[in-house]
Design a protein around this motif. Sequence first.
Motif, mmCIF file in Angstrom:
data_model
loop_
_atom_site.group_PDB
_atom_site.id
_atom_site.type_symbol
_atom_site.label_atom_id
_atom_site.label_comp_id
_atom_site.label_asym_id
_atom_site.label_seq_id
_atom_site.Cartn_x
_atom_site.Cartn_y
_atom_site.Cartn_z
ATOM 1 N N THR A 56 0.810 -1.226 0.000
ATOM 2 C CA THR A 56 0.000 0.000 0.000
ATOM 3 C C THR A 56 0.838 1.268 0.000
ATOM 4 O OG1 THR A 56 -0.133 -0.090 2.435
ATOM 5 C CG2 THR A 56 -1.919 -1.116 1.185
ATOM 6 N N LYS A 58 3.030 4.307 -1.198
ATOM 7 C CA LYS A 58 3.033 5.053 -2.458
ATOM 8 C C LYS A 58 4.438 5.309 -2.986
ATOM 9 C CE LYS A 58 -1.416 5.353 -2.393
ATOM 10 N NZ LYS A 58 -2.212 4.522 -3.328
ATOM 11 N N GLN A 61 6.799 2.273 -5.516
ATOM 12 C CA GLN A 61 5.734 1.277 -5.574
ATOM 13 C C GLN A 61 6.188 -0.048 -6.171
ATOM 14 O OE1 GLN A 61 2.354 3.042 -7.539
ATOM 15 N NE2 GLN A 61 1.637 4.010 -5.676
#
Length: 390
Positions: A56, A58, A61
């Motif tokens: 999850t 950011k 990634q």
Amino acid sequence: MKKQKLQVYLSSGNFQGLCCIYPSNLLIPIDMLIWSYYLSGLGIMQGVLLAVLLFTRKINQKANKFLGAFICVLLVSLTEHWYQPMLPGLFSEILGGFLFLYGPLMLLYVKSLLGESLSLRNSIGHFAGFGLYILGLLAGYLLIEIEREIAELVLAHILFIHLLYYSFLTLNRIHLESRKEAFSVTYTILNWLKAFTGTLAAIYLVAFIGMYLRIMGLSASNWILFAVQTGCVLVVYGFSYWSLVQPEASRKQKEEVKYAHSGLSEPDQQILLNRILAFFTEHKPYFQPTFTLDQFARNMGTNRFYISQVINERTGKNFSDFLNAYRIEEAKRILTDPKKSHYSVVGAGYEAGFNSKTAFNTAFKKLTGYTPGEFRKLNREEVRIEQTGQ
């Protein structure tokens, strides 16, 4: 009560243990089994939380997804003693083949973290080992029992070679990054990656030794393979700590960190800078398309690290940009020289020391804000205005 249940389960001959490390034909201390459950439980809980965080997050990634997948594969091994009694033999063995994913996922994580562009075509080949394992597993069911035992032993050796091979590839990629003049992460991060990869390689080696001791029926294999399990759990916690303290690991390294331990004093830096500038003025090495930092260091009789430091800190450029700045000045001279108006734009780039049209255009626009063609056109327009007075 728990000890009694474990004793009954063990006496049934079905207990395989964590990652199949506790064979039923060896006497296993009950306390070790209890600690195995506690230890794997801690690793599993932490691993699940870490995987969720990685999938999850950011930042970085793609790299985090590779690391998250690696942690998930590790969790499959840590939960093996729970799912193995409940699954049919074939499905259990397929999950055991996830060991062939350790090396590729770690390598792809490191490559992605270091800024490599990874396409599906370039990445899929790394998982060929797992695919071949599945095919071999299916074919193995056609063999008689003794042949299957031999095939499994051969497969264990192939797995060990596969793991060490990918450990070597990963360490080599980290080493190549550390040799670059301007690399994409900090020394601290490179050292972390080396430590993790080296630790995993050590775990693979110890596990292989434990496998041989298990085949020989020696009880010492229990303790060795318990150490492997402990190492796997520590890896999970190590990556958890890493993920918390290095949330922006792919940022460019700050120069004050990069050169924090340099022994080059301020006066020495100025002396070396003067020598660098004098060498470029006298010998014009930028005309050589293949001129490198290592070659320059040999010419100067010093090491590449000092030259890189001086150019970075005194000019604000890395070596490549510093070199190209000289080439671009030469290209500008050619493009504005009436006697060389017959030169094409690409020809001017080659004459100035660039080895390709793309490299010339990219560097020229980065420094001047114009493409070489635009620069020549503007210069000719200025000359025309000066000559006509309009």
